[in-house]
Design an enzyme around this catalytic site. Structure first.
Site, PDB file in Angstrom:
ATOM      1  N   ASN A 222      13.831  18.645   9.195  1.00  0.00           N
ATOM      2  CA  ASN A 222      14.461  17.343   8.963  1.00  0.00           C
ATOM      3  C   ASN A 222      15.876  17.539   8.423  1.00  0.00           C
ATOM      4  O   ASN A 222      16.153  18.502   7.693  1.00  0.00           O
ATOM      5  CB  ASN A 222      13.614  16.444   8.066  1.00  0.00           C
ATOM      6  CG  ASN A 222      13.219  17.060   6.744  1.00  0.00           C
ATOM      7  OD1 ASN A 222      13.124  18.273   6.607  1.00  0.00           O
ATOM      8  ND2 ASN A 222      12.969  16.217   5.756  1.00  0.00           N
ATOM      9  N   ILE A 223      16.738  16.622   8.816  1.00  0.00           N
ATOM     10  CA  ILE A 223      18.159  16.706   8.464  1.00  0.00           C
ATOM     11  C   ILE A 223      18.574  15.334   7.932  1.00  0.00           C
ATOM     12  O   ILE A 223      18.643  14.361   8.699  1.00  0.00           O
ATOM     13  CB  ILE A 223      19.000  17.079   9.710  1.00  0.00           C
ATOM     14  CG1 ILE A 223      18.480  18.380  10.338  1.00  0.00           C
ATOM     15  CG2 ILE A 223      20.479  17.202   9.336  1.00  0.00           C
ATOM     16  CD1 ILE A 223      19.031  18.676  11.721  1.00  0.00           C
ATOM     17  N   GLU A 224      18.781  15.257   6.622  1.00  0.00           N
ATOM     18  CA  GLU A 224      19.107  13.965   6.008  1.00  0.00           C
ATOM     19  C   GLU A 224      20.610  13.703   6.038  1.00  0.00           C
ATOM     20  O   GLU A 224      21.408  14.554   6.416  1.00  0.00           O
ATOM     21  CB  GLU A 224      18.544  13.930   4.574  1.00  0.00           C
ATOM     22  CG  GLU A 224      17.023  14.019   4.601  1.00  0.00           C
ATOM     23  CD  GLU A 224      16.355  13.800   3.267  1.00  0.00           C
ATOM     24  OE1 GLU A 224      17.034  13.867   2.221  1.00  0.00           O
ATOM     25  OE2 GLU A 224      15.135  13.541   3.277  1.00  0.00           O
TER      26      GLU A 224
ATOM     27  N   CYS B  25      14.082  13.389  11.714  1.00  0.00           N
ATOM     28  CA  CYS B  25      12.849  14.079  11.322  1.00  0.00           C
ATOM     29  C   CYS B  25      12.750  15.440  12.018  1.00  0.00           C
ATOM     30  O   CYS B  25      13.346  15.658  13.088  1.00  0.00           O
ATOM     31  CB  CYS B  25      11.637  13.261  11.730  1.00  0.00           C
ATOM     32  SG  CYS B  25      11.419  11.734  10.809  1.00  0.00           S
TER      33      CYS B  25
ATOM     34  N   GLU C 190      10.262  16.705  13.647  1.00  0.00           N
ATOM     35  CA  GLU C 190       9.643  16.623  14.978  1.00  0.00           C
ATOM     36  C   GLU C 190      10.679  16.251  16.031  1.00  0.00           C
ATOM     37  O   GLU C 190      10.727  16.823  17.123  1.00  0.00           O
ATOM     38  CB  GLU C 190       8.541  15.547  14.989  1.00  0.00           C
ATOM     39  CG  GLU C 190       7.414  15.783  14.015  1.00  0.00           C
ATOM     40  CD  GLU C 190       7.656  15.148  12.654  1.00  0.00           C
ATOM     41  OE1 GLU C 190       8.791  15.239  12.131  1.00  0.00           O
ATOM     42  OE2 GLU C 190       6.702  14.572  12.109  1.00  0.00           O
TER      43      GLU C 190
ATOM     44  N   CYS D 123       5.920  10.403  11.502  1.00  0.00           N
ATOM     45  CA  CYS D 123       6.226   8.982  11.330  1.00  0.00           C
ATOM     46  C   CYS D 123       6.096   8.263  12.671  1.00  0.00           C
ATOM     47  O   CYS D 123       5.990   8.891  13.731  1.00  0.00           O
ATOM     48  CB  CYS D 123       7.636   8.805  10.757  1.00  0.00           C
ATOM     49  SG  CYS D 123       8.950   8.983  11.970  1.00  0.00           S
TER      50      CYS D 123
ATOM     51  N   CYS E 285       8.648   9.193  15.410  1.00  0.00           N
ATOM     52  CA  CYS E 285       8.379  10.492  16.050  1.00  0.00           C
ATOM     53  C   CYS E 285       7.191  10.402  17.003  1.00  0.00           C
ATOM     54  O   CYS E 285       7.201  10.999  18.083  1.00  0.00           O
ATOM     55  CB  CYS E 285       8.152  11.570  14.995  1.00  0.00           C
ATOM     56  SG  CYS E 285       9.679  12.000  14.134  1.00  0.00           S
TER      57      CYS E 285
HETATM   58  N1  THU Z   1      10.234  13.218   7.763  1.00  0.00           N
HETATM   59  C1  THU Z   1      10.075  14.080   8.803  1.00  0.00           C
HETATM   60  O1  THU Z   1      10.855  15.022   8.981  1.00  0.00           O
HETATM   61  N2  THU Z   1       9.040  13.854   9.654  1.00  0.00           N
HETATM   62  C2  THU Z   1       8.168  12.819   9.553  1.00  0.00           C
HETATM   63  O2  THU Z   1       7.422  12.554  10.479  1.00  0.00           O
HETATM   64  C3  THU Z   1       8.124  12.040   8.315  1.00  0.00           C
HETATM   65  C4  THU Z   1       9.384  12.062   7.510  1.00  0.00           C
HETATM   66  C5  THU Z   1      11.354  13.433   6.836  1.00  0.00           C
HETATM   67  C6  THU Z   1      12.464  12.426   6.945  1.00  0.00           C
HETATM   68  C7  THU Z   1      13.081  12.501   5.572  1.00  0.00           C
HETATM   69  O3  THU Z   1      14.030  13.558   5.560  1.00  0.00           O
HETATM   70  C8  THU Z   1      11.932  12.901   4.659  1.00  0.00           C
HETATM   71  O4  THU Z   1      10.903  13.390   5.504  1.00  0.00           O
HETATM   72  C9  THU Z   1      11.393  11.765   3.820  1.00  0.00           C
HETATM   73  O5  THU Z   1      11.098  10.663   4.608  1.00  0.00           O
END
Ligand code: THU
Length: 139
Positions: A45-47, A56, A58, A93, A96
């Site tokens: 994941n890359i915020e 996310c 995935e 999520c 995804c």
């Molecule tokens: N996140 C994912 O990478 N995959 C998911 O399916 C659920 C959420 C990440 C997004 C964000 O960086 C962190 O988790 C919190 O939501």
């Protein structure tokens, strides 16, 4: 999916946690996506400071693969937890799951959720996205 292959994907997904960029949530996610030909693509994941551009793990893996010409997928492994500590399954999520629906057969695509190489469960996309809306609905 046999145990050896599942564990190979779990190891790879866990390895991606070190690349996860999460200055805002601290929730680290790693993914390993397998094509039908057996090739593996990884993701984390890359915020983002503006929050909504966050990607996310995935979708990172899917978009890397699709951008290299892949369209046929067998399975994805997802791991995640606060500060990268894996205590519970990190289920994909809704967004995804919808991206998976675009490229995968919901009856056969496998989603491996793990907290370690010994503790994992495998779900089909259909189990996690019942009555999903996909390309067939527009055909
Ligand atoms: N996140 C994912 O990478 N995959 C998911 O399916 C659920 C959420 C990440 C997004 C964000 O960086 C962190 O988790 C919190 O939501």
């Amino acid at each position: 999916m046999d145990k050896k292959l599942a564990q190979e994907m779990i190891d790879l997904a866990i390895e991606q946690l070190k690349y996860s960029y999460t200055p805002y949530s601290g929730f680290k996610v790693g993914a390993a996506l397998m094509t039908k030909s057996g090739k593996l693509y990884t993701g984390c994941n890359i915020e983002n400071a503006a929050y909504t551009p966050t990607n996310c793990a995935e979708r990172t893996a899917f978009f890397k693969a699709v951008s290299e010409g892949e369209r046929a997928f067998r399975a994805i492994c997802v791991v995640g937890g606060k500060d990268g500590i894996l205590t519970e399954y990190a289920a994909p999520c809704g967004v995804c799951r919808q991206v998976m629906m675009e490229f995968c057969n919901p009856e056969t695509f496998q989603i491996i959720l793990a907290t370690s190489r010994e503790q994992y469960e495998i779900f089909t996309l259909k189990e996690l996205l019942p009555l999903g809306f996909g390309p067939d609905n527009l055909a």
